[in-house]
Design a protein around this motif. Structure first.
Motif, PDB file in Angstrom:
ATOM      1  N   GLU A 118      10.664   0.097 -18.950  1.00 23.86           N
ATOM      2  CA  GLU A 118      10.820   1.600 -19.794  1.00 23.86           C
ATOM      3  C   GLU A 118      10.355   2.573 -19.051  1.00 23.86           C
ATOM      4  N   MET A 119       9.172   2.265 -19.313  1.00 24.11           N
ATOM      5  CA  MET A 119       7.562   3.273 -18.726  1.00 24.11           C
ATOM      6  C   MET A 119       8.637   4.157 -17.425  1.00 24.11           C
ATOM      7  N   ALA A 120       8.775   3.353 -15.924  1.00 23.11           N
ATOM      8  CA  ALA A 120       9.078   3.181 -15.299  1.00 23.11           C
ATOM      9  C   ALA A 120      10.425   4.241 -14.916  1.00 23.11           C
TER      10      ALA A 120
ATOM     11  N   PHE B 185       0.462  -0.769  -0.027  1.00 19.68           N
ATOM     12  CA  PHE B 185       0.030  -0.103   0.052  1.00 19.68           C
ATOM     13  C   PHE B 185       0.794   1.595  -0.017  1.00 19.68           C
ATOM     14  N   GLY B 186       0.229   1.777  -1.001  1.00 14.91           N
ATOM     15  CA  GLY B 186       1.441   2.772  -0.883  1.00 14.91           C
ATOM     16  C   GLY B 186       0.652   4.673   0.087  1.00 14.91           C
ATOM     17  N   GLY B 187       1.509   5.356  -0.494  1.00  7.29           N
ATOM     18  CA  GLY B 187       1.510   7.099   0.407  1.00  7.29           C
ATOM     19  C   GLY B 187      -0.353   7.117   0.859  1.00  7.29           C
ATOM     20  N   THR B 188      -0.599   6.901  -0.434  1.00  5.88           N
ATOM     21  CA  THR B 188      -2.110   7.543   0.006  1.00  5.88           C
ATOM     22  C   THR B 188      -2.879   6.923  -0.018  1.00  5.88           C
ATOM     23  N   SER B 189      -2.313   5.951   0.212  1.00  5.37           N
ATOM     24  CA  SER B 189      -3.385   4.251   0.518  1.00  5.37           C
ATOM     25  C   SER B 189      -2.850   4.054   2.487  1.00  5.37           C
TER      26      SER B 189
ATOM     27  N   GLY C 290      10.355   7.944 -16.319  1.00  2.00           N
ATOM     28  CA  GLY C 290       9.491   8.819 -15.410  1.00  2.00           C
ATOM     29  C   GLY C 290       8.421   8.540 -14.993  1.00  2.00           C
ATOM     30  N   ALA C 291       7.407   7.462 -15.166  1.00  2.00           N
ATOM     31  CA  ALA C 291       6.371   6.964 -14.663  1.00  2.00           C
ATOM     32  C   ALA C 291       6.650   6.460 -13.523  1.00  2.00           C
ATOM     33  N   LYS C 292       6.123   7.030 -12.473  1.00  2.00           N
ATOM     34  CA  LYS C 292       6.416   6.679 -11.097  1.00  2.00           C
ATOM     35  C   LYS C 292       5.816   5.441 -10.390  1.00  2.00           C
ATOM     36  N   VAL C 293       4.570   5.329 -11.445  1.00  2.00           N
ATOM     37  CA  VAL C 293       3.539   4.350 -10.553  1.00  2.00           C
ATOM     38  C   VAL C 293       4.659   2.908  -9.748  1.00  2.00           C
ATOM     39  N   LEU C 294       5.544   2.680 -11.074  1.00  2.00           N
ATOM     40  CA  LEU C 294       6.332   1.381  -9.772  1.00  2.00           C
ATOM     41  C   LEU C 294       8.097   2.300 -10.090  1.00  2.00           C
TER      42      LEU C 294
ATOM     43  N   ILE D 252       0.198  -4.131  -6.309  1.00  2.00           N
ATOM     44  CA  ILE D 252       0.809  -2.791  -5.505  1.00  2.00           C
ATOM     45  C   ILE D 252      -0.832  -1.821  -5.531  1.00  2.00           C
ATOM     46  N   PHE D 253      -0.882  -1.450  -4.492  1.00  2.00           N
ATOM     47  CA  PHE D 253      -1.422  -0.426  -4.076  1.00  2.00           C
ATOM     48  C   PHE D 253      -2.271   0.709  -4.532  1.00  2.00           C
ATOM     49  N   THR D 254      -2.217   2.384  -5.179  1.00  2.00           N
ATOM     50  CA  THR D 254      -1.941   2.681  -5.285  1.00  2.00           C
ATOM     51  C   THR D 254      -2.899   3.782  -5.321  1.00  2.00           C
ATOM     52  N   ASP D 255      -3.053   5.574  -5.544  1.00  2.00           N
ATOM     53  CA  ASP D 255      -3.759   6.390  -5.550  1.00  2.00           C
ATOM     54  C   ASP D 255      -4.288   5.982  -7.474  1.00  2.00           C
ATOM     55  N   VAL D 256      -3.895   5.337  -8.305  1.00  2.00           N
ATOM     56  CA  VAL D 256      -5.198   5.226  -9.760  1.00  2.00           C
ATOM     57  C   VAL D 256      -5.024   3.629  -9.611  1.00  2.00           C
ATOM     58  N   GLU D 257      -6.139   3.468 -11.212  1.00  2.00           N
ATOM     59  CA  GLU D 257      -6.372   1.756 -10.899  1.00  2.00           C
ATOM     60  C   GLU D 257      -5.625   1.463 -11.786  1.00  2.00           C
ATOM     61  N   GLY D 258      -4.171   1.624 -12.462  1.00  2.00           N
ATOM     62  CA  GLY D 258      -4.110   0.742 -12.761  1.00  2.00           C
ATOM     63  C   GLY D 258      -2.080   1.344 -13.860  1.00  2.00           C
ATOM     64  N   VAL D 259      -2.417   1.130 -13.865  1.00  2.00           N
ATOM     65  CA  VAL D 259      -0.992   1.432 -15.382  1.00  2.00           C
ATOM     66  C   VAL D 259      -1.828   2.329 -16.552  1.00  2.00           C
ATOM     67  N   TYR D 260      -1.441   3.138 -16.934  1.00  2.00           N
ATOM     68  CA  TYR D 260      -2.754   3.867 -17.581  1.00  2.00           C
ATOM     69  C   TYR D 260      -1.232   4.190 -19.054  1.00  2.00           C
ATOM     70  N   THR D 261      -1.998   4.337 -19.848  1.00  2.00           N
ATOM     71  CA  THR D 261      -1.646   5.027 -21.299  1.00  2.00           C
ATOM     72  C   THR D 261      -0.222   5.478 -21.363  1.00  2.00           C
ATOM     73  N   THR D 262      -0.649   6.897 -20.001  1.00  2.00           N
ATOM     74  CA  THR D 262      -0.166   7.984 -19.135  1.00  2.00           C
ATOM     75  C   THR D 262      -0.161   8.238 -18.456  1.00  2.00           C
ATOM     76  N   ASP D 263       0.389   9.364 -17.777  1.00  2.00           N
ATOM     77  CA  ASP D 263       0.327   9.572 -16.301  1.00  2.00           C
ATOM     78  C   ASP D 263      -1.341   9.806 -16.410  1.00  2.00           C
ATOM     79  N   PRO D 264      -2.991   9.572 -15.886  1.00  2.00           N
ATOM     80  CA  PRO D 264      -3.692  10.061 -16.028  1.00  2.00           C
ATOM     81  C   PRO D 264      -3.935  11.573 -15.550  1.00  2.00           C
ATOM     82  N   ARG D 265      -2.697  12.119 -14.231  1.00  2.00           N
ATOM     83  CA  ARG D 265      -3.334  13.502 -13.507  1.00  2.00           C
ATOM     84  C   ARG D 265      -2.888  14.332 -14.387  1.00  2.00           C
ATOM     85  N   LEU D 266      -2.628  14.218 -15.876  1.00  2.00           N
ATOM     86  CA  LEU D 266      -2.154  15.245 -16.781  1.00  2.00           C
ATOM     87  C   LEU D 266      -2.601  15.038 -17.964  1.00  2.00           C
TER      88      LEU D 266
HETATM   89  P1  ADP Z   1       2.427   5.286  -4.231  1.00  2.00           P
HETATM   90  O1  ADP Z   1       2.220   6.423  -3.215  1.00  2.00           O
HETATM   91  O2  ADP Z   1       0.953   4.645  -3.751  1.00  2.00           O
HETATM   92  O3  ADP Z   1       3.623   4.446  -4.807  1.00  2.00           O
HETATM   93  P2  ADP Z   1       3.045   6.754  -6.481  1.00  2.00           P
HETATM   94  O4  ADP Z   1       3.448   8.573  -6.443  1.00  2.00           O
HETATM   95  O5  ADP Z   1       4.372   6.467  -6.065  1.00  2.00           O
HETATM   96  O6  ADP Z   1       1.572   6.106  -5.632  1.00  2.00           O
HETATM   97  O7  ADP Z   1       2.367   6.474  -7.696  1.00  2.00           O
HETATM   98  C1  ADP Z   1       1.277   6.793  -8.450  1.00  2.00           C
HETATM   99  C2  ADP Z   1       1.755   8.230  -9.491  1.00  2.00           C
HETATM  100  O8  ADP Z   1       2.134   7.454 -10.815  1.00  2.00           O
HETATM  101  C3  ADP Z   1      -0.080   8.304  -9.111  1.00  2.00           C
HETATM  102  O9  ADP Z   1      -0.947   8.709  -9.256  1.00  2.00           O
HETATM  103  C4  ADP Z   1       0.007   8.885 -11.117  1.00  2.00           C
HETATM  104  O10 ADP Z   1       0.107  10.752 -10.790  1.00  2.00           O
HETATM  105  C5  ADP Z   1       1.772   8.752 -11.627  1.00  2.00           C
HETATM  106  N1  ADP Z   1       1.978   7.808 -12.946  1.00  2.00           N
HETATM  107  C6  ADP Z   1       3.231   8.158 -14.445  1.00  2.00           C
HETATM  108  N2  ADP Z   1       3.021   7.987 -14.679  1.00  2.00           N
HETATM  109  C7  ADP Z   1       1.962   7.177 -14.611  1.00  2.00           C
HETATM  110  C8  ADP Z   1       1.054   6.107 -15.325  1.00  2.00           C
HETATM  111  N3  ADP Z   1       1.650   5.939 -16.639  1.00  2.00           N
HETATM  112  N4  ADP Z   1      -0.230   5.224 -15.452  1.00  2.00           N
HETATM  113  C9  ADP Z   1      -0.550   5.266 -14.026  1.00  2.00           C
HETATM  114  N5  ADP Z   1      -0.009   6.162 -12.920  1.00  2.00           N
HETATM  115  C10 ADP Z   1       0.774   7.107 -13.286  1.00  2.00           C
END
Ligand code: ADP
Ligand code: ASP
Ligand code: MG
Length: 406
Positions: free
Chosen positions: A202-204, A8-12, A207-211, A171-185
């Motif tokens: 490669e995504m990670a 569970f990540g920080g927001t969880s 810069g995609a910080k989801v993992l 890996i539980f986080t604050d979005v519903e999974g890995v998206y095609t790009t950051d869903p917040r942007l």
């Molecule tokens: P946690 O605290 O749960 O580890 P992180 O902030 O480390 O969460 O990672 C989740 C964040 O990663 C999301 O809120 C989202 O903004 C960002 N992110 C960047 N790229 C992606 C992507 N391709 N798919 C999903 N989330 C992404």
């Protein structure tokens, strides 16, 4: 009965109510008869606060003390989660890295896990006890506390899943999974049901910080079945899988971005064999990673311009290193630019398709966005642009590659 790791990540785990919700989720798996290891991050914002306290106290701080301080956020959430589980009648105890122990090397601030002794946790799991492990931390020789780099709880979870021979690592986080790009942007980003290890890596790393990058590397090497999903809703997330498991492979699967790089240009460097080694050698010696590189040779062939990127956090240090090497390099000018962003288009389908890079260049050209540096790999094309155009570029590329949700 299965063995499961739930991270569970920080927001969880941002507050006590969220921690109670986490405990309820864990209890569901326990009630289903599974053996569970829980890994928690610090409450959202806590680690940033700890890092800034360190920097306020000491700019050139002792990395061992840095680790001892920034690892503390996870101690709180691990204890609270264990308590919340106990309140629900689930036997549970918290574990710090050194108590297990999770042994790491001694590169403080970015330590690598070397071994995990799970014997005690395994034995207790057999009796139904849930282990709640503080993520992000380990212990090095000399019994010093180490941390695994920002976002490192993901790596703790995958490493524990490998050692536990877990069937799943959620890996539980604050979005519903890995998206095609950051869903917040990009609001039109689409959730992926599956992504290959290679693309996720490669995504990670782009810069995609989801993992955390290292967690993907580890999952790939140990064949850990990682799923990324939301702790806020009950919905299937994204599975990270082998390429063979993906039926319909898109040419481009995702777009990552990073604001964490800075661009450095050395203008008018005397051109001679060995000039690249003379520039990048001292940077490597100073432990500074260089990512993108472009070299332009002057028309008369006597001087060259070298442009490259380094982590923003290391930009000042890189400038100092290069200034020190000026007598050897004899350049005219050193220009550092921190207002840049890198966008990377990623997909294993690129191996068999041409025109992916061209589409990127064309799309950016149509928006009058200048490309400053380009780099490619087998499954990636990355460009450096001015930071102010990042969101515009991301959205335009997302549409151009047909990734928008309907
Ligand atoms: P946690 O605290 O749960 O580890 P992180 O902030 O480390 O969460 O990672 C989740 C964040 O990663 C999301 O809120 C989202 O903004 C960002 N992110 C960047 N790229 C992606 C992507 N391709 N798919 C999903 N989330 C992404
Ligand atoms: N709490 C740590 C961080 O913020 C580790 C993590 O969240 O994965 O980087
Ligand atoms: Mg994270």
């Amino acid at each position: 009965m299965a063995r499961i790791v739930q991270k569970f990540g920080g927001t969880s785990v941002a507050d006590v109510n969220r921690i109670k919700a986490v405990a309820a989720r864990v209890k569901r798996e326990v009630d289903a008869g599974h053996q569970v290891i829980v890994v928690v991050s610090a409450m959202a914002g806590t680690t940033n606060q700890l890092v800034s306290w360190v920097n306020e106290t000491s700019k050139l701080h002792d990395a061992r003390e840095y680790d001892s301080i920034v690892a503390s956020g996870e101690q709180i959430t691990a204890g609270l989660t264990a308590l919340a589980l106990q309140e629900l009648g689930v036997p549970a105890r918290s574990w710090l890295g050194w108590q297990i122990p999770i042994r790491t090397d001694d590169s403080h601030g970015k330590a690598r896990i070397e071994s995990i002794d799970l014997s005690e946790i395994r034995a207790r799991a057999e009796t139904g006890e849930v282990a709640v492990v503080a993520g992000f931390q380990g212990v090095a020789d000399g019994e010093r506390i180490t941390t695994l780099g920002r976002g490192g709880s993901d790596t703790s979870a995958v490493a524990l899943a490998a050692a536990f021979e877990a069937e799943r690592c959620d890996i539980f986080t604050d979005v519903e999974g890995v998206y095609t790009t950051d869903p917040r942007l990009v609001s039109r980003a689409r959730k992926l049901d599956k992504i290959t290890y290679e693309e996720m890596l490669e995504m990670a790393s782009q810069g995609a910080k989801v993992l955390q990058t290292r967690s993907v590397e580890m999952a790939m090497n140990h064949r850990v079945r990682v799923q990324v999903l939301s702790s806020f809703v009950d919905a299937p997330g994204t599975l990270v899988v082998d390429e063979e498991e993906i039926v319909e492979q898109q040419v481009v699967s995702g777009i990552a971005y990073s604001r964490d790089e800075a661009k450095i240009t050395l203008a008018g460097v005397t051109d001679r064999p060995g000039v690249a080694a003379a520039i990048f050698g001292p940077l490597a010696d100073a432990n500074i990673n260089v990512d993108m590189i472009v070299q332009i040779v002057s028309r008369d062939g006597t001087t060259t311009d070298m442009t490259f990127t380094v982590p923003k956090a290391d930009a000042a240090k890189a400038v100092k290193v290069l200034e020190n090497a000026r007598p050897v390099l004899s350049f005219h000018e050193l220009i550092a630019d921190t207002k840049v962003a890198k966008i990377s288009v990623i997909g294993v389908g690129m191996r068999s398709h041409v025109g992916v890079a061209q589409k990127m260049f064309q799309t950016l050209a149509e928006r009058q966005i200048n490309i400053q540096v380009i780099s490619t790999s087998e499954i990636k094309v990355a460009v450096l642009i001015a930071e102010e155009y990042l969101e515009l570029a991301l959205r335009a590329l997302h549409t151009a590659y047909g990734l928008d949700t309907a």
